[in-house]
Design an enzyme around this catalytic site. Structure first.
Site, PDB file in Angstrom:
ATOM      1  N   ASP A 125      -3.663   6.483   5.313  1.00  0.00           N
ATOM      2  CA  ASP A 125      -2.929   7.682   4.898  1.00  0.00           C
ATOM      3  C   ASP A 125      -3.499   8.222   3.592  1.00  0.00           C
ATOM      4  OD1 ASP A 125      -1.969   5.812   3.080  1.00  0.00           O
ATOM      5  OD2 ASP A 125       0.110   5.863   3.804  1.00  0.00           O
ATOM      6  N   LEU A 167      -2.541   1.734   3.601  1.00  0.00           N
ATOM      7  CA  LEU A 167      -1.249   2.433   3.681  1.00  0.00           C
ATOM      8  C   LEU A 167      -0.618   2.400   2.300  1.00  0.00           C
ATOM      9  CD1 LEU A 167       0.566   1.035   6.870  1.00  0.00           C
ATOM     10  CD2 LEU A 167      -0.228   3.369   6.536  1.00  0.00           C
ATOM     11  N   HIS A 168      -0.212   3.562   1.786  1.00  0.00           N
ATOM     12  CA  HIS A 168       0.453   3.532   0.493  1.00  0.00           C
ATOM     13  C   HIS A 168       1.452   4.664   0.290  1.00  0.00           C
ATOM     14  CE1 HIS A 168      -2.480   6.682  -0.379  1.00  0.00           C
ATOM     15  NE2 HIS A 168      -1.767   7.000  -1.422  1.00  0.00           N
ATOM     16  N   ARG A 169       1.440   5.685   1.132  1.00  0.00           N
ATOM     17  CA  ARG A 169       2.297   6.839   0.877  1.00  0.00           C
ATOM     18  C   ARG A 169       3.771   6.490   1.101  1.00  0.00           C
ATOM     19  NH1 ARG A 169      -0.224  11.332  -0.414  1.00  0.00           N
ATOM     20  NH2 ARG A 169      -2.474  11.391  -0.038  1.00  0.00           N
ATOM     21  N   PRO A 170       4.649   6.958   0.208  1.00  0.00           N
ATOM     22  CA  PRO A 170       6.078   6.655   0.352  1.00  0.00           C
ATOM     23  C   PRO A 170       6.626   6.976   1.735  1.00  0.00           C
ATOM     24  CG  PRO A 170       5.660   7.668  -1.780  1.00  0.00           C
ATOM     25  CD  PRO A 170       4.355   7.723  -1.013  1.00  0.00           C
TER      26      PRO A 170
END
Length: 375
Positions: free
Chosen positions: A293, A215-218
């Site tokens: 993501d 998970l990394h998307r803003p």
């Protein structure tokens, strides 16, 4: 000897995977042309960058612009400012950019304004979500680049809808899969990866069957409610199948910022720092399913035939849904848990490997370059 360079630009982690096979193919198919590898420094973790170059057998950059982190506007402007003197010094035959990061758009803008031809690898992908900065980069780069190399046939339809003529478009396949197939033989085993992080054998034994999480998307990690909900869902999933969570620094920082530390207490989740390319490939290749993501993992899981649940509301890689193993689930708890149950029952999407995801995309690109550049 051809005296004008081809300049190849990399800026962030996914670019490295896409550029490595292109550089290998250039050295074989166009050996007389000097190639200059420019790293903008948008991905600025030196240790991680060095590890990626080693994993991918990618030569060290000839030039590093060392731009580093900043807002989108400042980073884009700084790449442009530092890239322009490189073009003035070398007057290259063409510039090759890959993907959809800020460096991709910035270097394309500078080159096109100097009448230097630009080839964009991975053109035509669309999420149709302009809240994603990458979508803006994709659309603008494709409008002004001269040669557009696509990974899937639907990308040409997207480009034609935007008024781009078919004679600028060339379907070549997916260079990410070139790297996957090339590197898979060197990927470490899962047990060796866990052992390297001092995870004892008694605990790692329960991870013979596991799911990968990234998970990394803003949109997923920057808001308390969204991140808290996703972590709660992951804890529920971990009671069905253990999870190996490659924890992005942004996500880790927000877990601490929002005081969601309880997730670290789960016995069925192993948290690892960001992994090298080969380590991630080893983890992915042996996983039961993927929750992510990431755009790249959607493609890689499809190539490997591993079910993928994408924790987003859309994807710019529709072929992974239409033909591959990917399912869009967003943050819908009931849908996510239902899909996990189906996969664990052996009823997940099996999919098929898409056309031209065969390890030869870079060769097709360099063959086309010969004709396009009249070499």
């Amino acid at each position: 000897m051809f005296d004008r360079h081809i300049i190849c630009v990399v800026g962030a982690r996914p670019n490295f995977m896409k550029m490595a096979p292109i550089l290998r193919a250039l050295s074989v198919n166009l050996p007389s042309i000097p190639v200059l590898l420019v790293h903008t420094g948008q991905h600025y973790d030196k240790d991680m960058s060095d590890k990626l170059f080693d994993d991918l057998e990618l030569p060290r950059p000839d030039i590093n612009l060392e731009v580093g982190s900043a807002t989108h506007a400042i980073q884009t402007a700084e790449v442009m400012r530092r890239f322009e003197p490189i073009l003035d010094s070398y007057n290259p035959h063409c510039v090759i950019v890959v993907g959809d990061v800020n460096s991709t758009l910035a270097c394309t803008l500078v080159a096109v304004k100097k009448n230097i031809p630009v080839a964009h690898v991975e053109a035509g992908l669309r999420s149709y979500d302009k809240k994603m900065p990458e979508e803006i980069n994709r659309v603008l780069t494709d409008q002004i680049a001269d040669r557009l190399y696509t990974t899937e046939r639907s990308a040409e339809n997207n480009l034609q809808k935007e008024g781009i003529s078919s004679d600028r478009i060339c379907f070549v396949g997916n260079v990410m899969i070139d790297s996957l197939l090339y590197g898979r033989k060197n990927a470490p085993t899962v047990s060796n990866i866990l052992q390297s992080f001092s995870i004892n054998s008694s605990r790692s034994d329960k991870f013979k069957k596991y799911a990968i999480v990234t998970l990394h998307r803003p949109s997923n990690v920057d808001k308390l409610d969204t991140l808290s909900s996703l972590l709660s869902i992951l804890i529920e999933i971990s009671e069905k199948i253990p999870l190996i969570f490659a924890l992005h620094p942004r996500t880790k920082n927000n877990i601490e910022k929002f005081q969601l530390h309880s997730v670290f207490n789960s016995e069925n989740i192993i948290f690892l720092p960001p992994q090298g390319y080969l380590e991630m490939l080893g983890l992915l290749s042996n996983s039961t399913l993927v929750l992510t993501d990431s755009g790249g993992l959607q493609e890689e899981s499809t190539a490997l035939g591993i079910p993928c649940l994408t924790l987003r509301e859309n994807t710019e890689r529709p072929i992974t849904i239409d033909e591959g193993t990917n399912t869009i689930v967003g943050g819908n708890r009931d849908l996510i848990l239902s899909c996990v149950d189906q996969i664990l029952l052996g009823k997940g999407k099996s999919g098929r490997v898409p056309e031209y995801w065969d390890g030869a995309a870079a060769e097709r690109i360099t063959e086309d370059l010969k004709n396009w550049l009249v070499i």
